[in-house]
Design an enzyme around this catalytic site. Structure first.
Site, short mmCIF file in Angstrom:
data_model
loop_
_atom_site.label_atom_id
_atom_site.label_comp_id
_atom_site.label_asym_id
_atom_site.label_seq_id
_atom_site.Cartn_x
_atom_site.Cartn_y
_atom_site.Cartn_z
N ASP A 203 -6.62 -18.89 -11.61
CA ASP A 203 -7.04 -19.43 -12.90
C ASP A 203 -7.72 -20.79 -12.72
O ASP A 203 -7.23 -21.64 -11.98
CB ASP A 203 -5.76 -19.60 -13.75
CG ASP A 203 -6.04 -19.83 -15.22
OD1 ASP A 203 -6.56 -18.93 -15.88
OD2 ASP A 203 -5.72 -20.94 -15.71
N GLU A 256 -11.38 -17.99 -10.77
CA GLU A 256 -12.08 -18.17 -12.05
C GLU A 256 -12.65 -19.58 -12.02
O GLU A 256 -11.92 -20.56 -11.88
CB GLU A 256 -11.11 -18.02 -13.22
CG GLU A 256 -11.83 -18.06 -14.56
CD GLU A 256 -10.95 -18.52 -15.71
OE1 GLU A 256 -11.20 -18.15 -16.85
OE2 GLU A 256 -10.00 -19.29 -15.46
N HIS A 325 -9.35 -10.98 -20.94
CA HIS A 325 -8.46 -11.37 -22.04
C HIS A 325 -8.95 -12.60 -22.80
O HIS A 325 -8.31 -13.01 -23.75
CB HIS A 325 -7.07 -11.65 -21.46
CG HIS A 325 -7.11 -12.80 -20.49
ND1 HIS A 325 -7.77 -12.74 -19.28
CD2 HIS A 325 -6.62 -14.05 -20.59
CE1 HIS A 325 -7.67 -13.90 -18.68
NE2 HIS A 325 -6.98 -14.72 -19.43
O1 TEU Z 1 -9.39 -19.67 -18.95
C1 TEU Z 1 -10.23 -20.71 -18.54
C2 TEU Z 1 -11.09 -21.28 -19.54
O2 TEU Z 1 -11.89 -22.13 -19.25
C3 TEU Z 1 -10.94 -20.88 -20.94
O3 TEU Z 1 -11.33 -22.00 -21.65
C4 TEU Z 1 -11.78 -19.72 -21.27
O4 TEU Z 1 -13.02 -19.78 -20.66
C5 TEU Z 1 -11.94 -19.74 -22.74
O5 TEU Z 1 -10.67 -19.50 -23.28
C6 TEU Z 1 -12.87 -18.71 -23.26
O6 TEU Z 1 -13.01 -18.96 -24.61
C7 TEU Z 1 -8.22 -19.48 -18.21
C8 TEU Z 1 -7.48 -18.27 -18.72
O7 TEU Z 1 -8.27 -17.12 -18.47
C9 TEU Z 1 -7.17 -18.47 -20.15
O8 TEU Z 1 -6.56 -17.33 -20.71
C10 TEU Z 1 -6.23 -19.64 -20.24
O9 TEU Z 1 -5.98 -19.94 -21.59
C11 TEU Z 1 -6.80 -20.88 -19.56
O10 TEU Z 1 -7.36 -20.60 -18.29
C12 TEU Z 1 -5.70 -21.87 -19.31
O11 TEU Z 1 -4.82 -21.40 -18.34
#
Ligand code: TEU
Ligand code: CA
Length: 554
Positions: A203, A256, A325
């Site tokens: 993440d 990510e 998600h």
């Molecule tokens: O998401 C990373 C992130 O930058 C998020 O802001 C995402 O791009 C955004 O929600 C899209 O609108 C990761 C996870 O995938 C996300 O579910 C988590 O909420 C976030 O990190 C924090 O751990």
């Protein structure tokens, strides 16, 4: 096999190079005990389904104990399973039951931050000498803002200091200047690798290392990002993870990487750099968005082709995904989800062709394989996601955007669109589309009677069967796996690209619009290998139907 220009050859430890990875959001996949929340036993009960689709690995969104402020992405204990999902013993059963079907398990590793309920933070907050510097504390906050809006700092009265959280206040950021944190995180990874997991989806991995805590350049969103996004100090940390933990366990690592550009992505994932195996980029899902992925603008297939070409030609192993998600459903985004069911299905298949004919590692998010769509939300109260609520506040209170407009944006882009329960359906008409016998934690899309697994398994023309066939085709085609990617033509509605290996050339033609389009006829050559319109022959002259996908081989 002769070496292709773009994709290096694979050996057996590199199983992931030609794998199909399926993402499970466990909360919404399959409930086994009627509490309305999906669980590990539920996943086990659906393994045959996943094997049938042709899945090689499952990436599980977090299943660790969590107070769920961000549904699992706030982890309170890295080395256990949340009781709502099951037990460690059940997890071990999942790993072995999956292995029997040649399916590997990839865990979601959230190590930029923990939950504020994690023992490390509880101890850090009261100044325990061992954990005092596990997080990032300051007497005064700087001007950084959080990904979830508002200040990135929250005051902890126990310690009389502020702590940094790039996401929710319940998600304090770990301090990667502290070698003890790096050690502790490695122990966590060993714990799961010892349980035979095949790798990690890391993440927000490119924001771990904060170079400085100086004020950032003022921006509407993400003030401060220049101090922590893809910093030089990140690379030695990843190299250490790789050499000490990942490499010895042959773990597959996908990072990510937020706001990443090609240069940064290469620095993180080029094969010879020995850091990540591959990364998730975002901009291919934002060609019809401005500033933030919540604000829409007109779609252009040219812009999309240009965007994917950058990654297709620039990266050793691009990660291919259209849903996860955090994103709305792709049929509701780049496809068609209106009243014409035939057109909706055709657009779902066109998008499948788009994803599965690129080079790289494809990921299918649960429900994508049946063409699930966004939920018809009536109001914000139905939505649970913290990000949607915060964006709405920011838009209406700070930026003075009319509520009706802000709601329109949230409705189409909310992360909960992807999180409604999996639509299993059942010939017997099981309650709640077979997801749960209880009350589902998020509402089930009313279109489950039309879009569900049970019906689609029985229909040779279904989106599900189309995905299955494409996945098989990809497995048996060296050109689709390894061939060079070459953009050929595009306009606002249409894109054409080729995949080339030795003397084989596949031409992919995709109509991203609900109108017929006329492609340059010169590209209509060869034998039809994929069609989402049951097309038997090429006519001359010929137009592509709305959302038609056509793949030709010479
Ligand atoms: O998401 C990373 C992130 O930058 C998020 O802001 C995402 O791009 C955004 O929600 C899209 O609108 C990761 C996870 O995938 C996300 O579910 C988590 O909420 C976030 O990190 C924090 O751990
Ligand atoms: Ca359950």
């Amino acid at each position: 096999m002769p070496k292709s220009r773009s994709t290096p050859l694979t050996d057996s430890s590199d199983w992931w190079k030609n794998a199909l990875i399926y993402q499970i959001y466990p909360r919404s996949f399959q409930d086994s005990n009627g509490d309305g929340i999906g669980d590990i036993a539920g996943i086990i009960s659906r393994l045959d389904y996943l094997a049938d689709l042709g899945v090689d690995a499952l990436w599980l969104s977090p299943i660790y104990p969590s107070p769920d402020h961000d549904f699992g992405y706030d982890i309170a204990n890295y080395t256990d399973v949340d009781p709502k999902f099951g037990t460690l013993a059940e997890f071990d059963q999942l790993v072995s039951a999956a292995a029997e079907r040649n399916i590997k398990i990839i865990m979601d590793l959230v190590i930029n931050h923990t939950s504020d309920q994690h023992e490390w933070f509880l101890k850090s907050k009261v100044g325990d000498p061992e954990f005092k510097d596990f997080y990032i504390w300051q007497d005064q906050p700087n001007n950084w803002t959080s990904f979830f809006m508002g200040s990135a700092w929250t005051y902890a009265p126990e310690r009389k200091q502020y702590y940094l959280h790039l996401f929710d206040p319940h998600q304090p950021d770990l301090n990667y200047h502290n070698p003890k944190v790096i050690q502790a995180v490695q122990q966590v990874m060993h714990f799961w690798l010892d349980r035979q997991v095949a790798g990690f989806r890391c993440d927000v991995i490119n924001v771990l290392y904060k170079t400085s805590l100086a004020d950032g350049k003022k921006q509407i969103a993400l003030t401060g990002i220049e101090h922590y996004q893809s910093q030089p100090g990140l690379h030695p940390i990843l190299q250490e993870f790789r050499s000490k933990v990942w490499e010895p366990a042959s773990a597959f690592i996908v990072g990510e990487t937020v706001m990443v550009d090609l240069k940064q992505a290469k620095e993180l994932s080029d094969s010879q750099r020995h850091e990540l195996d591959t990364i998730f980029y975002f901009d291919h899902l934002e060609v019809d968005r401005r500033v933030s992925r919540y604000v829409p603008k007109a779609f252009s297939a040219s812009k999309l082709l240009e965007t994917i070409t950058k990654w297709q030609t620039g990266l050793d192993y691009p990660s291919l995904y259209l849903e996860n998600h955090d994103q709305p459903r792709i049929v509701s985004h780049y496809g068609y989800d209106g009243p014409d069911a035939k057109l909706r299905q055709r657009s779902a298949k066109m998008l499948a062709v788009f994803e599965l004919t690129q080079r790289g590692i494809p990921y299918v998010f649960q429900g994508q394989e049946i063409g699930m769509t966004n939920y018809p939300w009536d109001n914000l109260e139905q939505i649970q996601d913290v990000e949607s609520h915060n964006i709405f506040q920011l838009a209406t209170k700070k930026l003075h955007i009319p509520k009706s407009l802000a709601w329109k944006w949230i409705k189409i882009a909310s992360r909960d669109n992807a999180r409604t329960p999996m639509q299993w359906g059942s010939a017997a008409g099981a309650a709640n589309t077979g997801f749960t016998t209880g009350m589902p934690w998020l509402p089930i899309n009313p279109n489950h009677t039309e879009i569900n697994v049970a019906d689609q398994l029985n229909d040779p023309d279904s989106v599900w069967n189309f995905y299955k066939q494409l996945i098989q085709l990809r497995k048996t085609s060296p050109t689709l796996q390894n061939g060079e990617f070459k953009p050929v033509y595009s306009n606002r509605q249409l894109m054409i690209y080729e995949r080339i290996l030795n003397d084989e050339r596949w031409t992919v033609l995709l109509n991203f619009s609900k109108h017929s389009v006329v492609p340059p006829q010169a590209h209509l050559r060869g034998e039809i290998v994929i069609t989402n319109c049951n097309r038997k022959v090429l006519l001359e002259p010929m137009e592509l139907k709305p959302y038609e996908a056509l793949v030709l081989k010479v």
